[in-house]
Design a protein around this motif. Structure first.
Motif, PDB file in Angstrom:
ATOM      1  N   UNK A 159       8.794  -7.575  -1.038  1.00 28.66           N
ATOM      2  CA  UNK A 159       9.437  -8.884  -1.003  1.00 28.66           C
ATOM      3  C   UNK A 159       8.421  -9.958  -0.662  1.00 28.66           C
ATOM      4  N   UNK A 160       8.330 -10.967  -1.497  1.00 29.60           N
ATOM      5  CA  UNK A 160       7.388 -12.058  -1.203  1.00 29.60           C
ATOM      6  C   UNK A 160       8.096 -13.382  -1.398  1.00 29.60           C
ATOM      7  N   UNK A 161       7.610 -14.421  -0.767  1.00 31.13           N
ATOM      8  CA  UNK A 161       8.212 -15.730  -1.013  1.00 31.13           C
ATOM      9  C   UNK A 161       8.067 -16.097  -2.487  1.00 31.13           C
ATOM     10  N   UNK A 162       9.031 -16.825  -3.043  1.00 30.72           N
ATOM     11  CA  UNK A 162       8.953 -17.139  -4.481  1.00 30.72           C
ATOM     12  C   UNK A 162       7.691 -17.914  -4.804  1.00 30.72           C
ATOM     13  N   UNK A 163       7.124 -17.603  -5.964  1.00 27.92           N
ATOM     14  CA  UNK A 163       5.889 -18.277  -6.348  1.00 27.92           C
ATOM     15  C   UNK A 163       4.657 -17.510  -5.915  1.00 27.92           C
ATOM     16  N   UNK A 220       4.385 -14.322  -6.157  1.00 31.74           N
ATOM     17  CA  UNK A 220       4.207 -13.060  -6.865  1.00 31.74           C
ATOM     18  C   UNK A 220       3.751 -13.274  -8.285  1.00 31.74           C
ATOM     19  N   UNK A 221       2.937 -14.258  -8.501  1.00 31.08           N
ATOM     20  CA  UNK A 221       2.451 -14.551  -9.836  1.00 31.08           C
ATOM     21  C   UNK A 221       1.749 -13.343 -10.435  1.00 31.08           C
ATOM     22  N   UNK A 222       1.011 -12.606  -9.606  1.00 31.14           N
ATOM     23  CA  UNK A 222       0.231 -11.494 -10.126  1.00 31.14           C
ATOM     24  C   UNK A 222       0.825 -10.145  -9.743  1.00 31.14           C
ATOM     25  N   UNK A 223       2.016 -10.155  -9.185  1.00 34.21           N
ATOM     26  CA  UNK A 223       2.579  -8.911  -8.679  1.00 34.21           C
ATOM     27  C   UNK A 223       3.812  -8.503  -9.466  1.00 34.21           C
ATOM     28  N   UNK A 224       3.864  -7.237  -9.860  1.00 31.35           N
ATOM     29  CA  UNK A 224       5.040  -6.704 -10.546  1.00 31.35           C
ATOM     30  C   UNK A 224       5.542  -5.498  -9.774  1.00 31.35           C
ATOM     31  N   UNK A 225       6.841  -5.400  -9.682  1.00 34.61           N
ATOM     32  CA  UNK A 225       7.369  -4.302  -8.893  1.00 34.61           C
ATOM     33  C   UNK A 225       8.018  -3.266  -9.793  1.00 34.61           C
ATOM     34  N   UNK A 226       7.693  -1.986  -9.520  1.00 29.05           N
ATOM     35  CA  UNK A 226       8.275  -0.910 -10.312  1.00 29.05           C
ATOM     36  C   UNK A 226       9.377  -0.185  -9.582  1.00 29.05           C
ATOM     37  N   UNK A 227       9.532  -0.477  -8.321  1.00 27.06           N
ATOM     38  CA  UNK A 227      10.473   0.335  -7.558  1.00 27.06           C
ATOM     39  C   UNK A 227      11.762  -0.411  -7.335  1.00 27.06           C
ATOM     40  N   UNK A 228      12.810   0.356  -7.211  1.00 28.26           N
ATOM     41  CA  UNK A 228      14.068  -0.272  -6.858  1.00 28.26           C
ATOM     42  C   UNK A 228      13.941  -0.780  -5.435  1.00 28.26           C
ATOM     43  N   UNK A 229      14.493  -1.957  -5.201  1.00 29.31           N
ATOM     44  CA  UNK A 229      14.441  -2.436  -3.830  1.00 29.31           C
ATOM     45  C   UNK A 229      15.428  -1.621  -3.006  1.00 29.31           C
ATOM     46  N   UNK A 230      15.199  -1.625  -1.716  1.00 25.48           N
ATOM     47  CA  UNK A 230      16.098  -0.897  -0.828  1.00 25.48           C
ATOM     48  C   UNK A 230      17.520  -1.432  -0.943  1.00 25.48           C
TER      49      UNK A 230
END
Lengths: 346, 588, 377
Positions: free
Chosen positions: C119-123, C125-135
């Motif tokens: 979880x990151x503040x909006x904006x 995560x420009x370079x971050x992609x998540x593959x996992x389901x969040x909790x």
């Protein structure tokens, strides 16, 4: 909190405390004879439990390889040291060989036995034998040449040994946990409290070991020799008691106690390669409560730690560790003030 | 000293030079980490290497500094430059609290206590909501100076290493000063230091505080470098690693911190990649190598790697620049014959055993009084009672009219009673001059801060001049720059006397000064004692050598089994049948 | 003759060295030790099956352990970015570590694909992609199941670390929404020798169900502790416990436990029209081929999905730039954002320039432990 809950917690605390007591005893034992504060005591526990776990699954436990390596290193060190001292090659070779014999024997036996799935009790004996063999070897390799160093230096060496043993534990056992089958599956109800067979075994073994240790130190000649070394190393040497032998003997006993503790605790909890550290540390707290000097004190201290831990976990489980370790501070303070101005000159 | 100045200037110049060189970025990252770790290790050099107080808990102080700046910069708008000082303040408070409690512990209890509070603080930090629990705090900003972003690269390198070098210089200055000598005496046990007037507990707390502050600064830097704070960086494992670095580098040397931090960081990085390739599976196996390295270093190179370098480097003798220094102030001495010491019925009981049984005697100015008796008579115990080392059960001692019965030895030293020891207590790796200068501790006042800033130059020169004079007074002038550990027994004992003389005492207490001396050396000693007596000094002597005692003492006090047997002049004592019986047994 | 040979040799080396320059380097930081090892190790195992080439380019994986320590994670990230100059980063298996790494990767302009729901503040995560389901996704599935089962009160027994805390934070609002009361919160450590005190406290409150939040082999002991205290209610476990270790260590006592999981593990039980069925089956088959029957693991599934993502994104990026350049790193990010609806073993995702998040709230699947295996509920 009513009486039945309190009694369950008390029982839980005492059962865990019994294990801490064993480790506390081993810690006091090692310290009084060799002045080594043996932090890695808990590693013997983990090695013991995990070795049995691997035997249970039919694989050769990795501890065997570590044992062989350690034995060879110890033998080499002994060879060189003995040759330097006596300038007699055959004598050097013989003493090196003496070091190798048991580890080699137990390792080869284990490699042969492993796939054959012997009954639990036999595997347990083999596990204990393997881990016990570590004791004198560790002393020979890490501590023997530092016999005259201050306890502080020895403490730092202990930390080094702890790191090495934990790392090897990770290498040989992996990061996942194991559980051993219980030695006695029955459960007994005493009033509102259920006593498991394993808990009974733990309590009886602890008592038995304590009694045996007491008898050993009071009645046997070699026990008295160990006490002599603890009181005055040079004096004991003048009486023909080598501090080398005392050191190796006491480390053997510590490893034995550790391995047995591992067997006792293996069924009640999941053991990981790094579980040993915290268990050993709590046993160590118990030993410190006893001033690193008295066995009954270590027993009492261990029970106190176990009970505090149980009740602490009940009341504030997130802060359980904080409670246990912050409590040690005033105890250390009292201990230190009591032991007076022993001007050790660090 | 000059060589060191040159070395430091070179180092200072090289910092911006390195920043400007086209080194790979990754090297700069490494150097930044090394700088941070070295700062913490520097504190450990002071605390553990010099002070002898092993601490596994320095990482917790790093944590306090890091969390303070993290929380404040994230939740309030306070500038990091201010949070640095807030963090230092918080660290100071916790260090004082923890230190006052744990530093009273001796021997191996202290490191155990550091493990305990290291663990407690770690779990506490990991459980507090405001600190983000085990996730920690994220999103910290880099440091900036005005509109310039210091970032994590070369500018950060310059900042960190400048702070580091300044800290190292401060430490080097500290160690070569009055306060530094006091700190260096801590390791040899508090007995000698207290007898020289040093408040050992206060100094222990002081160096503990300094080490904690160094760690706090490192934490502040680390927080703005990694831009995240998390409890695992401040736990016991990291605390142990810092000690590793210091010990492997050489915990007794300031430069050992640099070497240790550098070596371990580089090794860690290398092993992180190399070991999994070697072993075949990934995982953190560096601990194995570190553990084994630790044991090997302690076995074969106990003083660390820098000791190899330090032994090869010649240390030039101290430049004598104190010819014009003003002499230290002296106290008024008693007139000849005036009552200097009155011992009244002192008694020491250990449970049922009476070691000292109501001993009374007097010493007048200009007298040499000998305290003699067969072995086990209680002479050393009496000595220790008088000098404040051991508390009395009952009885009183008056020094020049003042009641010093309950005074600790450092107060007694300040009053003007100086002593030597049965087993010479000196600092082997300091020169004779420095050892003797330690004796003048009570006559100076420059503290830790002025030592670090080197504003104590004047006072130091006065100390050295005094030490040199005392040494020349007893004929040891040629040993000024010799390492104390290199001396033979005779010169060692004389050096102790010179050190005691630096206290400017009116009463000198010598505990078996002739033990282990050769015949010629004993003659020298007698000459010196007579010389001192002629100069008005009063001396209390505990001795076994009858020739020396009879030769030099004016008055003898004879003890047996803790009790005063008889007193008198040497001839009276020699004639006394009771004394003869005590020493030789009854004639049948 | 000699000259020709040398020329040929030179040409060959020139070709191969330019090929070496064209290697695609992927930096991987996983928690292989420490509390997060239960999540990291299966991912590492799966990555051993990573293809050696994609679209004709050689792939080099650099795997480092971050020991569940964000500090180490960020130093790994620094190494990847500054020293190894990787083209894309996969990591970490733990959110706190991945978040720390993002600081570095976003500054360096390197795409980071996280195997954990960071979880990151909006904006940010420009370079971050998540593959996992969040909790929260998993918690939602759990709570839905609880509602269906008529659970009215729940007790919480979780790790005292970040994982435990995050689950507590994720499930509390879900429970609130469903009107289920959280009657007790107890914590324990992975290496604890007993959870009896905590178990007593929870069972004395007698909730309808108890949620155990632990990972890998650490998940068995707390449940055994509950059983030992005679707890007869329902027991729920999180997706970190969806491993064979649960039955290996728990034996009969864990039969009937409800475990939430992603679809990747359940290929053979998914309906034929489930989009992920094919990939899930492929993943399980290849993994169990290599590592033994019944060894399938939730988190290894994420690593498999990383492979799927790379196999789709890299050819797209290669059209725009050469590996080892800043443009390539940027191109990978663009490809991930624009490649559209992608089927993964763990579900279906559609990353866009504004949404780098993972799966939708319906992705979690409830299973029950039957005969040591996970059966879809």
């Amino acid at each position: 909190m009513d009486f039945s809950i309190a009694s369950i917690l008390l029982l839980d605390g005492i059962t865990n405390g019994a294990i801490y007591a064993l480790l506390g005893l081993a810690t006091v034992l090692v310290f009084t004879v060799t002045r080594v504060i043996f932090i890695p005591q808990g590693e013997f526990v983990a090695y013991g439990a995990l070795t049995l776990a691997m035997l249970q699954s039919g694989k050769t436990p990795g501890t065997v390889w570590l044992l062989l390596i350690l034995a060879f290193v110890a033998a080499c060190i002994e060879l060189i040291a003995c040759w330097r001292h006596h300038h007699n090659v055959s004598r050097a070779v013989r003493s090196a060989f003496k070091i190798l014999v048991f580890p080699l024997f137990i390792s080869l036996t284990t490699i042969w036995v492993a796939p054959q799935m012997f009954p639990l009790w036999l595997q347990a004996i083999i596990s204990v034998a393997i881990v016990t063999a570590f004791g004198p070897l560790i002393y020979r390799v890490a501590y023997q040449s530092l016999e005259d160093a201050t306890p502080l230096v020895l403490l730092i060496v202990s930390v080094g040994v702890h790191f090495a043993m934990t790392g090897f534990g990770l290498l040989f056992f992996g990061a996942e946990g194991f559980r051993n089958p219980s030695f006695w599956d029955d459960r007994f109800a005493i009033g509102s409290v259920t006593l498991s067979g394993q808990a009974i075994i733990i309590l009886i073994s602890t008592l038995a070991l304590i009694v045996m240790l007491w008898l050993y130190f009071e009645r046997s000649l070699s026990g008295k020799a160990l006490r002599a070394t603890a009181v005055n190393r040079t004096g004991a040497r003048l009486m023909g008691i080598t501090s080398h032998t005392s050191g190796q003997l006491v480390f053997l006993m510590a490893a034995l106690i550790g391995a047995l503790s591992g067997l006792l605790i293996g069924p009640t909890t999941t053991m990981f390669y790094d579980s040993g550290f915290l268990i050993g540390l709590k046993g160590f707290v118990a030993a410190v409560i006893a001033g690193l000097a008295s066995y009954p004190g270590a027993l009492l201290g261990a029970l106190v730690v176990g009970i505090i831990e149980a009740f602490g976990a009940f009341w504030a489980s997130a802060f359980k560790e904080v409670i246990v370790f912050t409590l040690i501070l005033p105890i250390l303070l009292i201990r230190s003030l009591r032991s007076g101005h022993a001007d050790e000159g660090h | 000293m000059n060589k060191q100045k040159i070395f430091i200037s070179l180092l200072a110049i090289s910092i911006p030079a390195i920043a400007l060189l086209p080194l790979p970025d990754f090297w700069i990252v490494q150097l930044n980490y090394i700088g941070l770790y070295a700062l913490v290790c520097l504190g450990l050099v002071l605390l553990t290497g010099v002070g002898g107080l092993t601490s596994f808990g320095q990482a917790a102080f790093v944590g306090i500094g890091a969390y303070t700046t993290a929380w404040l910069t994230l939740n309030t708008g306070i500038s990091p430059w201010i949070t640095l000082f807030i963090g230092l303040g918080l660290t100071a408070i916790s260090a004082l609290v923890i230190g006052t409690i744990t530093l009273r512990m001796s021997g191996h209890y202290l490191p155990l206590a550091t493990i305990a509070w290291g663990l407690s603080l770690y779990y506490l930090m990991g459980n507090l909501d405001e600190l983000g629990k085990y996730d920690g705090l994220l999103g910290l900003k880099s440091l900036s100076l005005g509109s310039v972003n210091i970032g994590q690269g070369r500018m950060f390198f310059v900042l960190t290493w400048t702070i580091l070098i300044v800290a190292a210089i401060a430490l080097l200055n500290l160690l070569d000063s009055r306060a530094g000598r006091a700190i260096r005496s801590l390791k040899a046990g508090s007995l000698m230091a207290e007898a020289m007037g040093i408040n050992t507990f206060r100094y222990k707390v002081t160096i503990f505080l300094i080490a904690a502050l160094f760690a706090s600064v490192a934490g502040w830097l680390m927080a703005h470098f990694q831009r995240t704070v998390n409890p695992s960086a401040f736990g016991l494992k990291m605390g142990i690693e810092y000690l590793f670095m210091a010990v492997i580098g050489g915990v007794g040397y300031v430069w050992g911190a640099f070497v240790g931090a550098g070596l371990i960081k580089l090794l860690d990085d290398y092993l992180q990649v190399a070991l999994p390739a070697l072993i075949g599976t990934s995982g953190s196996y560096e601990v194995i190598v570190f553990g084994i390295a630790m044991v090997l270093v302690l076995k074969y190179l106990p003083n660390g790697i820098w000791s190899l370098v330090a032994n090869k480097l010649p240390s030039p003798p101290r430049k004598i620049d104190w010819h014009d220094a003003k002499p230290l102030s002296t106290r008024t001495k008693p007139a000849l014959g005036e009552l200097v010491l009155k011992v009244e019925k002192i008694r020491k009981q250990f449970g049922g055993l009476t070691a000292v049984n109501d001993i009374s005697f007097d010493i007048h100015a200009g007298q040499i009084v000998g305290l003699i008796g067969p072995n086990g008579a209680g002479k050393s115990t009496t000595f220790n009672l008088i000098t404040g080392v051991m508390p009395k059960t009952t009885g009183q001692v008056f020094y020049r009219g003042q009641d010093i019965s309950a005074a600790p030895s450092r107060v007694i030293a300040r009053q003007g009673m100086a002593r030597t020891f049965q087993h010479v207590k000196m600092l082997n790796d300091m020169t004779v001059l420095e050892n003797v200068a330690l004796g003048a501790y009570t006559r100076g006042h420059c503290g830790v801060i002025s030592s670090m800033l080197r504003t104590n130059k004047n006072e130091e020169q006065r100390f050295m001049k005094e030490a040199q004079q005392q040494l020349e007074r007893i004929g040891m002038g040629q040993y000024l720059h010799e390492l104390a550990g290199n001396l033979a027994m005779g010169p060692q004992r004389l050096m102790e006397i010179a050190r005691a003389l630096c206290c400017d005492p009116a009463l000198l207490l010598l505990d078996e000064p002739a033990a282990g001396l050769r015949h010629k050396e004993k003659q020298e000693l007698i000459k010196i004692l007579r010389q001192l007596k002629n100069e008005g000094m009063s001396i209390l002597l505990v001795e076994h050598d009858m020739d020396l005692v009879m030769n030099v003492c004016d008055h003898l006090v004879v003890m047996e089994f803790g009790t005063l047997l008889t007193q008198g002049t040497p001839s009276e004592i020699q004639a006394s049948p009771a004394v003869r019986a005590a020493y030789l047994g009854m004639e049948h | 003759m000699k000259n020709k040979k040398t020329l040929l040799a030179l040409a060959f080396t020139a070709l191969t060295s330019t090929n070496a320059l064209a290697d695609i380097k992927i930096g991987v930081s996983l928690s292989l030790t420490g509390p997060g090892s239960g999540l990291g190790i299966p991912m590492q195992k799966q990555l051993q099956l990573f293809p050696k080439t994609i679209a004709g380019e050689k792939i080099t994986l650099i795997v480092l352990d971050d020991a569940t320590d964000p500090g180490k994670g960020s130093s790994n990230a620094r190494r990847f970015v500054k020293e190894d100059k990787v083209d894309v980063i996969y990591g970490s298996s733990i959110t706190a570590v991945a978040a720390a790494m993002t600081e570095i990767t976003s500054e360096a302009g390197t795409t980071q694909v996280a195997g954990s729901p960071v979880g990151l503040p909006p904006g940010k995560d420009k370079w971050l992609f998540r593959l996992a389901q969040s909790n929260s996704v998993m918690a939602h599935a759990l709570v839905e199941h609880m509602k269906k089962q008529g659970v009215k009160s729940v007790g919480f027994l979780g790790y005292t670390d970040a994982y435990g805390q995050q689950w507590l934070d994720a499930i509390s609002p879900e429970l609130d929404k469903a009107g289920i009361k959280l009657v007790g919160i107890e914590r324990f450590a992975r290496t604890d020798t007993s959870v009896t005190p905590q178990a007593i406290k929870l069972t004395s409150a007698n909730p309808n169900a108890i949620l155990v939040v632990a990972s890998g082999s650490g998940a068995a002991m707390p449940q055994l502790g509950l059983v030992e205290r005679g707890y007869k209610g329902k027991v729920y476990q999180t997706h970190a416990a969806a491993t064979p270790d649960l039955s290996r260590l728990g034996g009969k006592s864990v039969e009937g436990t409800f475990v939430v999981s992603g679809p990747a593990l359940l290929g053979d039980q998914l309906p034929d029209n489930h989009p992920s069925k094919k990939l899930a089956l492929d993943f399980v088959q290849k993994f169990e081929n290599e590592f033994g029957a019944n060894s399938r693991n939730q988190f290894a599934g994420h690593a498999y999905d990383f492979q799927v993502a790379m196999e789709k994104a890299i050819p797209l990026a290669l059209k725009k730039a050469k590996p080892g350049t800043a443009e390539f790193r940027s191109a990978i990010r663009d490809s991930l954002e624009t490649m559209g609806r992608t089927v993964f073993a763990h579900g279906v995702m559609n990353w866009t320039p504004t949404d780098h998040w993972g799966y939708t709230i319906e992705t979690g699947v409830m299973t029950k432990v039957v005969d040591g295996k996970f059966k879809v509920e």
